[in-house]
Design a protein around this motif. Sequence first.
Motif, PDB file in Angstrom:
ATOM      1  N   LYS A 311       0.837  -1.206   0.000  1.00 49.70           N
ATOM      2  CA  LYS A 311       0.000   0.000   0.000  1.00 49.70           C
ATOM      3  C   LYS A 311       0.870   1.254   0.000  1.00 49.70           C
ATOM      4  CE  LYS A 311      -3.931  -2.036   2.517  1.00 49.70           C
ATOM      5  NZ  LYS A 311      -4.699  -2.006   3.800  1.00 49.70           N
ATOM      6  N   LEU A 312       1.930   1.216   0.816  1.00 53.10           N
ATOM      7  CA  LEU A 312       2.840   2.359   0.904  1.00 53.10           C
ATOM      8  C   LEU A 312       3.551   2.586  -0.426  1.00 53.10           C
ATOM      9  CD1 LEU A 312       4.140   4.441   2.903  1.00 53.10           C
ATOM     10  CD2 LEU A 312       5.927   2.740   3.298  1.00 53.10           C
ATOM     11  N   ILE A 313       4.043   1.508  -1.022  1.00 54.82           N
ATOM     12  CA  ILE A 313       4.823   1.623  -2.255  1.00 54.82           C
ATOM     13  C   ILE A 313       3.974   2.133  -3.423  1.00 54.82           C
ATOM     14  CG2 ILE A 313       5.979   0.218  -4.022  1.00 54.82           C
ATOM     15  CD1 ILE A 313       7.234  -1.357  -1.724  1.00 54.82           C
ATOM     16  N   ARG A 314       2.689   1.822  -3.431  1.00 53.31           N
ATOM     17  CA  ARG A 314       1.821   2.293  -4.517  1.00 53.31           C
ATOM     18  C   ARG A 314       1.784   3.812  -4.606  1.00 53.31           C
ATOM     19  NH1 ARG A 314      -1.186  -1.803  -6.785  1.00 53.31           N
ATOM     20  NH2 ARG A 314      -1.456  -3.694  -5.508  1.00 53.31           N
ATOM     21  N   HIS A 315       2.171   4.493  -3.520  1.00 52.80           N
ATOM     22  CA  HIS A 315       2.195   5.953  -3.515  1.00 52.80           C
ATOM     23  C   HIS A 315       3.557   6.511  -3.921  1.00 52.80           C
ATOM     24  CE1 HIS A 315      -1.309   5.064  -0.958  1.00 52.80           C
ATOM     25  NE2 HIS A 315      -1.749   6.274  -1.274  1.00 52.80           N
ATOM     26  N   CYS A 316       4.538   5.633  -4.178  1.00 55.10           N
ATOM     27  CA  CYS A 316       5.929   6.080  -4.394  1.00 55.10           C
ATOM     28  C   CYS A 316       6.335   5.913  -5.853  1.00 55.10           C
ATOM     29  CB  CYS A 316       6.875   5.290  -3.487  1.00 55.10           C
ATOM     30  SG  CYS A 316       6.468   5.355  -1.723  1.00 55.10           S
ATOM     31  N   GLN A 317       5.752   6.678  -6.716  1.00 55.50           N
ATOM     32  CA  GLN A 317       5.968   6.484  -8.147  1.00 55.50           C
ATOM     33  C   GLN A 317       7.293   7.048  -8.654  1.00 55.50           C
ATOM     34  OE1 GLN A 317       2.515   8.007 -10.149  1.00 55.50           O
ATOM     35  NE2 GLN A 317       1.155   6.440  -9.321  1.00 55.50           N
ATOM     36  N   LYS A 318       7.965   7.872  -7.857  1.00 53.05           N
ATOM     37  CA  LYS A 318       9.211   8.487  -8.311  1.00 53.05           C
ATOM     38  C   LYS A 318      10.456   7.811  -7.717  1.00 53.05           C
ATOM     39  CE  LYS A 318       7.214  13.102  -8.993  1.00 53.05           C
ATOM     40  NZ  LYS A 318       7.298  14.541  -8.595  1.00 53.05           N
ATOM     41  N   LEU A 319      10.287   6.708  -7.025  1.00 58.51           N
ATOM     42  CA  LEU A 319      11.421   6.055  -6.371  1.00 58.51           C
ATOM     43  C   LEU A 319      12.521   5.686  -7.365  1.00 58.51           C
ATOM     44  CD1 LEU A 319      10.194   3.533  -3.642  1.00 58.51           C
ATOM     45  CD2 LEU A 319      11.329   5.730  -3.328  1.00 58.51           C
ATOM     46  N   GLN A 320      13.759   6.035  -7.001  1.00 56.41           N
ATOM     47  CA  GLN A 320      14.931   5.628  -7.760  1.00 56.41           C
ATOM     48  C   GLN A 320      15.779   4.619  -6.991  1.00 56.41           C
ATOM     49  OE1 GLN A 320      17.129   9.108  -9.021  1.00 56.41           O
ATOM     50  NE2 GLN A 320      15.259  10.186  -9.639  1.00 56.41           N
ATOM     51  N   GLN A 344      16.325   2.708 -10.030  1.00 56.15           N
ATOM     52  CA  GLN A 344      17.677   2.445 -10.509  1.00 56.15           C
ATOM     53  C   GLN A 344      18.446   1.492  -9.588  1.00 56.15           C
ATOM     54  OE1 GLN A 344      19.808   6.094 -11.421  1.00 56.15           O
ATOM     55  NE2 GLN A 344      17.904   7.096 -12.045  1.00 56.15           N
ATOM     56  N   GLU A 345      18.124   1.496  -8.320  1.00 52.73           N
ATOM     57  CA  GLU A 345      18.821   0.628  -7.363  1.00 52.73           C
ATOM     58  C   GLU A 345      17.818  -0.104  -6.489  1.00 52.73           C
ATOM     59  OE1 GLU A 345      21.784   0.853  -3.452  1.00 52.73           O
ATOM     60  OE2 GLU A 345      21.795   2.503  -4.913  1.00 52.73           O
ATOM     61  N   LEU A 376      16.931   0.045 -14.079  1.00 54.11           N
ATOM     62  CA  LEU A 376      17.646  -0.599 -12.982  1.00 54.11           C
ATOM     63  C   LEU A 376      19.103  -0.868 -13.370  1.00 54.11           C
ATOM     64  CD1 LEU A 376      16.882  -1.724 -10.115  1.00 54.11           C
ATOM     65  CD2 LEU A 376      16.789  -3.988 -11.189  1.00 54.11           C
ATOM     66  N   ASN A 377      20.038  -0.410 -12.521  1.00 50.08           N
ATOM     67  CA  ASN A 377      21.465  -0.630 -12.811  1.00 50.08           C
ATOM     68  C   ASN A 377      22.249  -1.156 -11.617  1.00 50.08           C
ATOM     69  OD1 ASN A 377      22.413   1.685 -11.197  1.00 50.08           O
ATOM     70  ND2 ASN A 377      21.543   2.939 -12.822  1.00 50.08           N
ATOM     71  N   ASN A 397      16.333  -7.624 -20.244  1.00 49.92           N
ATOM     72  CA  ASN A 397      15.512  -6.481 -19.846  1.00 49.92           C
ATOM     73  C   ASN A 397      16.331  -5.321 -19.279  1.00 49.92           C
ATOM     74  OD1 ASN A 397      13.173  -7.807 -20.618  1.00 49.92           O
ATOM     75  ND2 ASN A 397      12.716  -8.560 -18.562  1.00 49.92           N
ATOM     76  N   CYS A 398      17.429  -5.633 -18.591  1.00 45.41           N
ATOM     77  CA  CYS A 398      18.220  -4.608 -17.897  1.00 45.41           C
ATOM     78  C   CYS A 398      19.699  -4.741 -18.244  1.00 45.41           C
ATOM     79  CB  CYS A 398      18.030  -4.719 -16.382  1.00 45.41           C
ATOM     80  SG  CYS A 398      16.349  -4.481 -15.800  1.00 45.41           S
ATOM     81  N   PRO A 399      20.106  -4.285 -19.417  1.00 44.87           N
ATOM     82  CA  PRO A 399      21.505  -4.444 -19.834  1.00 44.87           C
ATOM     83  C   PRO A 399      22.453  -3.408 -19.240  1.00 44.87           C
ATOM     84  CG  PRO A 399      20.260  -3.351 -21.549  1.00 44.87           C
ATOM     85  CD  PRO A 399      19.270  -3.680 -20.472  1.00 44.87           C
TER      86      PRO A 399
END
Length: 579
Positions: A311-320, A344-345, A376-377, A397-399
């Motif tokens: 539920k918490l993560i659904r609000h975090c659309q800009k997470l890097q 990204q991480e 994602l790197n 998917n993530c080169p």
Amino acid sequence: MCFVHHMMNYFPEEVLEHVFDFLTSHKDRNAVSLVCKSWYRVETFSRERVFIGNCYAICPERLIARFPRVRSLILKGKPHFADFNLVPPDWGGFVFPWIEAMAKGGVNLEELRLKRMVVSDESLELLSRSFPNFKSLVLVSCEGFTTDGLAAIASNCRFLRELDLQENDVEDRRGNWLSCFPDSSTSLVSLNFACLKGEVNLASLERLVGRSRNLRSLRLNHAVPLDALHKILVQAPQLVELGTGSYVHDPESETYTKLKNVIQKYSSIRSLSGFLEVAPRCLPALYPICSNLTSMNLSYAPGIISSELTKLIRHCQKLQKLWILDCIGDKGLAVVASTCKELQELRVFPSDLYGVGNAAVTEEGLVAISAGCPKLNSLLYFCKQMTNAALITVAKNCPNFIRFRLCTLDPTIPDPVTQQPLDEGFGAIVQSCKGLKRLSLSGLLTDQVFLYIGMYAEQLEMLSVAFAGDSDKGMLYVLNGCKKLKKLEIRDSPFGNLALLEDVGKYETMRSLWMSSCEVTLGACKALAKKMPSLNVEVIDESNQMESNPDDRQKVEKMYLYRTLVGPRSDAPEFVWTL
């Protein structure tokens, strides 16, 4: 390059110094110092930031002679495998000689960042009194000090901007060290004491935060309750990074309502962590700030159940950046994948290191992440199982992986679908991810995976290996193929004397090699030390087997090899043999 060098020689050294200031990378600074004597001299007197990856690779006096104007020092001590309790606690890595030498040498030190070092109260006291312009202290995975040492830093460092304590073993002698900051102290920008276990003087904390108008980052420990968090947030509306302490209260209480109202007015917070103690029903109060978060660390929050977490993560659309426990499950990772398109991480830590229960994530969650998070790197992934097919999909998917660290809770488990080793899956990772610099392997693996690594991992700088390989060939594939390799750490693998001694010249281009519970003998270590006097070859003999039976055919428990400019260290304990 010759033309540029020729033209640059027409410039006064003051101009060159200014040009060199634009080189922020340690590697670039090292490179320019090798061009000519003039550039070497300019680099000597203009360099202010120095990184030393091994505190025994050089002595502090030599550092000061080389860079007399150093102001910022990053220093690492124990080998990386100390994080997994493979290095004895009294092995070494003392910072006191460094601080003492810089104090005597008249260095104007402003910033010190230490990792896996032994830091005594005496060293912190000396640090606080020797450098009047000292501004920043960052301690990561350090030990040996108490809150008395922190009190000295707080009392004497008048211009302190940063005090960052990450995962340190600190003895808490008194909870009022925060009260040692003088009333005139207003310069703090970053304060992190989340790793401290003791009580905190809340009144002193609130006053310190109130007068630190430039405070941007604050991470609290478990002793700071939710009602104190409310008071702190009222006084620090400028915070960008917040680590909560004890996030426990009745959602129907007045305190919780006040906190919720304050948080609704916050728009500046970009990083959220903490929740060392948590009441999941209080999490909705944080939803208003989640939309702006770019970083979230919940790796110390086992109290948040999977449903509340998603539920918490659904609000975090800009997470890097997201650090989390594996109790989120594969379904929870699917929510991350569908929500956090900028990720990204990702680090997924085990909630139970000693079990492989149903909470652990699998290849399903990782495949979902790779499909939903194309940027994602960097990955650290503790999982119940992994398949070749999943790793091949992730590679496609993530080169852009720079760091790929995977750990199965059973370190020798094969592909559960085919019962085959995971060679092809990791082979796909190193073949697709051209920029890969750090790699950790896990699962059933043969020499074939090391052949792939040697062939394709051209940029690899650090490799961690455990319970892998068939013969010496595996290690030789890596040493011969990975031209940029700096650190190689191996445990519980069948690599022995042939692999160690085949190309000893390679070690002059590396920072270090760690081998424990392998097939290396004392005689081979002696032969290596004789051939390569520029290396320190240390045999760690905790069980005293070597002392009672110093047979060259005896297998060594642990061997640590590293480059050094100053020869054997003088502070080695009795169980460390420097050959």
